[in-house]
Design a protein around this motif. Structure first.
Motif, short mmCIF file in Angstrom:
data_model
loop_
_atom_site.label_atom_id
_atom_site.label_comp_id
_atom_site.label_asym_id
_atom_site.label_seq_id
_atom_site.Cartn_x
_atom_site.Cartn_y
_atom_site.Cartn_z
N ARG A 144 -13.73 13.93 -11.33
CA ARG A 144 -14.53 14.49 -12.41
C ARG A 144 -15.00 15.88 -12.02
O ARG A 144 -15.07 16.78 -12.83
N TYR A 145 -15.36 16.05 -10.78
CA TYR A 145 -15.72 17.36 -10.24
C TYR A 145 -14.64 17.77 -9.25
O TYR A 145 -13.95 16.93 -8.69
N TYR A 146 -14.55 19.04 -8.99
CA TYR A 146 -13.52 19.50 -8.06
C TYR A 146 -13.82 19.08 -6.64
O TYR A 146 -12.97 19.17 -5.76
N THR A 147 -15.03 18.58 -6.38
CA THR A 147 -15.40 18.22 -5.01
C THR A 147 -15.24 16.74 -4.70
O THR A 147 -15.39 16.33 -3.55
N ASP A 148 -14.97 15.88 -5.70
CA ASP A 148 -14.95 14.44 -5.43
C ASP A 148 -13.59 13.82 -5.69
O ASP A 148 -13.48 12.68 -6.13
N PHE A 149 -12.54 14.56 -5.44
CA PHE A 149 -11.19 14.08 -5.70
C PHE A 149 -10.94 12.81 -4.90
O PHE A 149 -11.10 12.79 -3.68
N GLY A 150 -10.57 11.72 -5.56
CA GLY A 150 -10.39 10.45 -4.87
C GLY A 150 -9.35 9.58 -5.52
O GLY A 150 -8.79 9.89 -6.58
N ARG A 151 -9.09 8.43 -4.91
CA ARG A 151 -8.08 7.51 -5.38
C ARG A 151 -8.60 6.72 -6.58
O ARG A 151 -9.70 6.17 -6.54
N LEU A 152 -7.78 6.66 -7.63
CA LEU A 152 -8.17 5.94 -8.84
C LEU A 152 -7.45 4.61 -8.97
O LEU A 152 -8.05 3.61 -9.37
N MET A 153 -6.16 4.58 -8.68
CA MET A 153 -5.38 3.37 -8.86
C MET A 153 -4.29 3.27 -7.79
O MET A 153 -3.78 4.30 -7.32
N ARG A 154 -3.92 2.03 -7.44
CA ARG A 154 -2.78 1.78 -6.57
C ARG A 154 -1.81 0.83 -7.29
O ARG A 154 -2.24 -0.12 -7.95
N PHE A 155 -0.53 1.10 -7.14
CA PHE A 155 0.50 0.29 -7.77
C PHE A 155 1.48 -0.15 -6.68
O PHE A 155 2.05 0.69 -5.98
N ASN A 156 1.69 -1.45 -6.55
CA ASN A 156 2.53 -1.99 -5.50
C ASN A 156 3.98 -2.11 -5.94
O ASN A 156 4.28 -2.67 -7.00
N HIS A 157 4.88 -1.58 -5.10
CA HIS A 157 6.31 -1.76 -5.31
C HIS A 157 6.98 -1.62 -3.94
O HIS A 157 6.99 -0.53 -3.36
N THR A 181 21.49 -8.92 -3.05
CA THR A 181 21.23 -10.03 -2.12
C THR A 181 19.86 -10.67 -2.34
O THR A 181 19.58 -11.71 -1.76
N ASP A 182 19.02 -10.03 -3.17
CA ASP A 182 17.69 -10.56 -3.46
C ASP A 182 17.55 -10.71 -4.97
O ASP A 182 16.94 -9.87 -5.64
N PRO A 183 18.12 -11.78 -5.53
CA PRO A 183 18.17 -11.90 -7.00
C PRO A 183 16.82 -11.96 -7.67
O PRO A 183 16.69 -11.65 -8.86
N ASN A 184 15.79 -12.34 -6.95
CA ASN A 184 14.47 -12.46 -7.56
C ASN A 184 13.61 -11.20 -7.40
O ASN A 184 12.52 -11.12 -7.95
N GLY A 185 14.11 -10.25 -6.62
CA GLY A 185 13.35 -9.02 -6.42
C GLY A 185 13.40 -8.11 -7.62
O GLY A 185 14.37 -8.11 -8.40
N LEU A 186 12.36 -7.32 -7.82
CA LEU A 186 12.31 -6.38 -8.94
C LEU A 186 12.66 -4.99 -8.44
O LEU A 186 12.01 -4.46 -7.54
N TRP A 187 13.70 -4.39 -9.03
CA TRP A 187 14.08 -3.04 -8.63
C TRP A 187 13.46 -1.97 -9.52
O TRP A 187 13.49 -0.79 -9.17
N LEU A 188 12.89 -2.38 -10.64
CA LEU A 188 12.17 -1.43 -11.51
C LEU A 188 10.97 -2.14 -12.11
O LEU A 188 11.06 -3.29 -12.52
N LYS A 189 9.83 -1.43 -12.12
CA LYS A 189 8.61 -1.97 -12.72
C LYS A 189 8.01 -0.92 -13.66
O LYS A 189 8.11 0.28 -13.42
N ILE A 190 7.35 -1.41 -14.71
CA ILE A 190 6.59 -0.54 -15.61
C ILE A 190 5.15 -1.03 -15.62
O ILE A 190 4.89 -2.21 -15.90
N PHE A 191 4.21 -0.12 -15.30
CA PHE A 191 2.79 -0.45 -15.21
C PHE A 191 2.01 0.22 -16.34
O PHE A 191 2.40 1.28 -16.84
N ASP A 192 0.89 -0.39 -16.69
CA ASP A 192 -0.09 0.23 -17.58
C ASP A 192 -1.00 1.10 -16.73
O ASP A 192 -1.70 0.61 -15.85
N VAL A 193 -0.98 2.41 -16.96
CA VAL A 193 -1.76 3.33 -16.13
C VAL A 193 -3.25 3.09 -16.27
O VAL A 193 -4.01 3.19 -15.31
N SER A 194 -3.71 2.73 -17.47
CA SER A 194 -5.14 2.61 -17.70
C SER A 194 -5.77 1.41 -16.99
O SER A 194 -6.94 1.44 -16.65
N THR A 195 -4.99 0.36 -16.78
CA THR A 195 -5.53 -0.85 -16.15
C THR A 195 -4.97 -1.09 -14.75
O THR A 195 -5.53 -1.88 -13.99
#
Length: 507
Positions: A144-157, A181-195
């Motif tokens: 919000r201010y130029y002095t408090d730049f910080g992490r807002l969200m993390r997305f796991n992949h 070789t990993d049929p259950n693994g996800l190679w592409l994900k789409i996330f909602d940025v707001s949540t």
């Protein structure tokens, strides 16, 4: 034969623009494929997010429509330099820099974060936040201010290799190469940025026809309502983001698709397809109304589509010149411009009716400026001969353009309104020229590919390849910053998500 074909195209003999509004047919089964219609396109599956975020992060985002926090006026304060924030990757560090006076040889880095040299970092499309990535995470940063730049969200992949933000910044797409070789693994994900929650993904069960990155081609505008994919077998599929289902329940029926490109402002899809001859098709989504269709003569490898930033014009390279589509005019009429020499560069004036072309044989080239303002006519404004310019860069405000001879280290600042040179600079060590969003400054830098960076390499404090330079729009050198390592990325922060009309009125 080639010249005759060009002259025939200039007369419009091959024009096949459709005057009827009809819906394009959908594919029922893929020719030559043993796969069923249901398997002939990417099928997204819902992601069950474990431990989803339960509250908005303490550090508020600059995107107030997501986090519902008003922006402080200090974010707009030119004295703070928030409008001229610059991202550089200096060796193994991502740095965000602001400076209230680029003529002063001093910078303040308000953000420093260790970077994985193999993975990208970048601003979001509207500049609302900064995005970085490492081995298993994509992280959104903001303040919000130029002095408090910080992490807002993390997305796991796991083992993420690439990411993309939708034009309206509503969705984050993450990607790694499919692993059969990993049929259950996800190679592409789409996330909602707001949540921060995952919405859908693609698994490795069937990757035979999965497209290369970028997998998702977003429609223009800020609604983030539609996107398209182009598979390895050249199948075009269009999806909507309300349910992430395929429109019409089947891909489009198109033969020999070479490339697709959305209008930057609306859901109009330009499709390059066919072999002999090639064909340009314009479809209005979601109804798939065929707006225009025209055959062109072109060499496939050199055929490219160039949208003007407002989506008013589309230029397509052809054999011997360019075909222009006037998107906003009734019937979408076309014009042909003959260029009978090798084309090195083409660029539209942002939000304008002019464009520039560099052509000829090196080392002496020609630069021509044209206007589309007169309906039915491409008007030549001027031609500059015997130039050493191999690239051109329009100011975001139009009017001004930098003609760059990157191989020779020469920059020419040119005023297109007056058709006159402003200044010329020699001995510039750079392979990138980047205007800031206000059109007041130009940055030049020599970057290297991330895979070529050597962390053990010793930097020379006087090496011109380890610095970036800030120029005024008139070509005056304002600022030179020496970095500690070779530079791999440099980009200005976009304005779209930071400034709105109300904020401008209060300043």
């Amino acid at each position: 034969m080639a010249d005759a074909e060009v002259e025939r195209r200039m007369r419009g003999d091959t024009c096949t623009i459709s005057t009827r509004r009809r819906t394009y047919r959908r594919i029922e089964s893929k020719a030559g494929s043993s796969r069923s219609p249901e398997e002939s396109y990417l099928q997204f599956i819902k992601i069950e997010t474990k431990n989803p975020p339960t509250s908005i992060p303490c550090s508020s985002s600059l995107t107030r429509r997501f986090f519902d926090r008003p922006l402080d006026s200090k974010c707009f304060n030119v004295g703070v330099g928030a409008l001229d924030q610059l991202f550089i990757r200096d060796g193994t560090l991502d740095k965000l820099i602001w400076n209230d006076n680029w003529s002063v040889d001093e910078t303040v880095s308000f953000f420093r974060y260790p970077a994985d040299k193999k993975l990208p970092s970048r601003w979001s499309p509207l500049g609302s936040f900064f995005v970085s990535s490492n081995y298993n995470l994509v992280i959104i940063w903001g303040s919000r201010y130029y002095t408090d730049f910080g992490r807002l969200m993390r997305f796991n992949h796991y083992q993420v290799e690439e990411f993309d933000i939708s034009p309206g910044e509503k969705y984050l797409v993450t990607y790694n190469r499919p692993d059969p070789t990993d049929p259950n693994g996800l190679w592409l994900k789409i996330f909602d940025v707001s949540t921060g929650t995952g919405i859908v993904g693609l698994n490795n069960a069937d990757v035979a026809d999965s497209p290369q990155w970028p997998v998702i081609r977003w429609a223009g505008g800020k609604d983030d309502t539609y996107f398209a994919t182009l598979s390895k077998s050249n199948t075009v599929s269009v999806y909507e983001t309300k349910t992430f289902n395929l429109l019409g329940k089947a891909p489009l029926k198109l033969d020999d698709v070479i490339d697709i490109s959305w209008s930057p402002t609306e859901a109009v899809l330009a499709i390059l397809c066919g072999e002999k001859p090639l064909k340009v098709l314009l479809l209005q989504i979601p109804d798939e109304v065929k707006l225009a269709e025209k055959e062109i003569t072109a060499i496939v490898g050199d055929c490219k589509m160039h949208w003007q930033s407002n989506g008013e014009y589309l230029a397509v390279n052809t054999y011997g010149g360019f075909e222009f589509f006037r998107i906003k005019e009734k019937g979408i009429p076309t014009d042909f411009l003959k260029v009978d020499k090798k084309i090195l560069a083409f660029a539209w004036e942002p939000s304008g009716h002019r464009f520039a072309v560099i052509y000829g044989d090196e080392p002496t080239l020609s630069v021509s400026f044209y206007s589309m303002k007169t309906p039915g006519k491409v008007t030549e404004l001027t031609t500059l001969s015997n130039k050493q310019a191999d690239s051109l860069f329009w100011s975001p405000n139009g009017n001004l353009v930098v003609l760059a001879g990157l191989k020779e280290g020469k920059l020419e600042f040119f005023d297109v309104d007056r058709l006159a040179q402003i200044s010329s600079v020699a001995n510039v060590k750079a392979n990138q020229v980047v205007w800031n969003p206000s059109g007041k400054y130009v940055a030049t830098v020599s970057t290297i590919p991330q895979e070529e960076f050597d962390s053990d390499w010793c930097s020379d404090p006087n090496d011109p390849l380890d610095r970036f330079t800030i120029w005024s729009s008139g070509g005056d050198c304002l600022f030179v910053h020496q970095c500690q390592n070779r530079i791999m990325q440099l980009d200005w922060r976009p304005y779209g998500g930071i400034i709105d009309d109300d904020m401008v009125k209060t300043q």
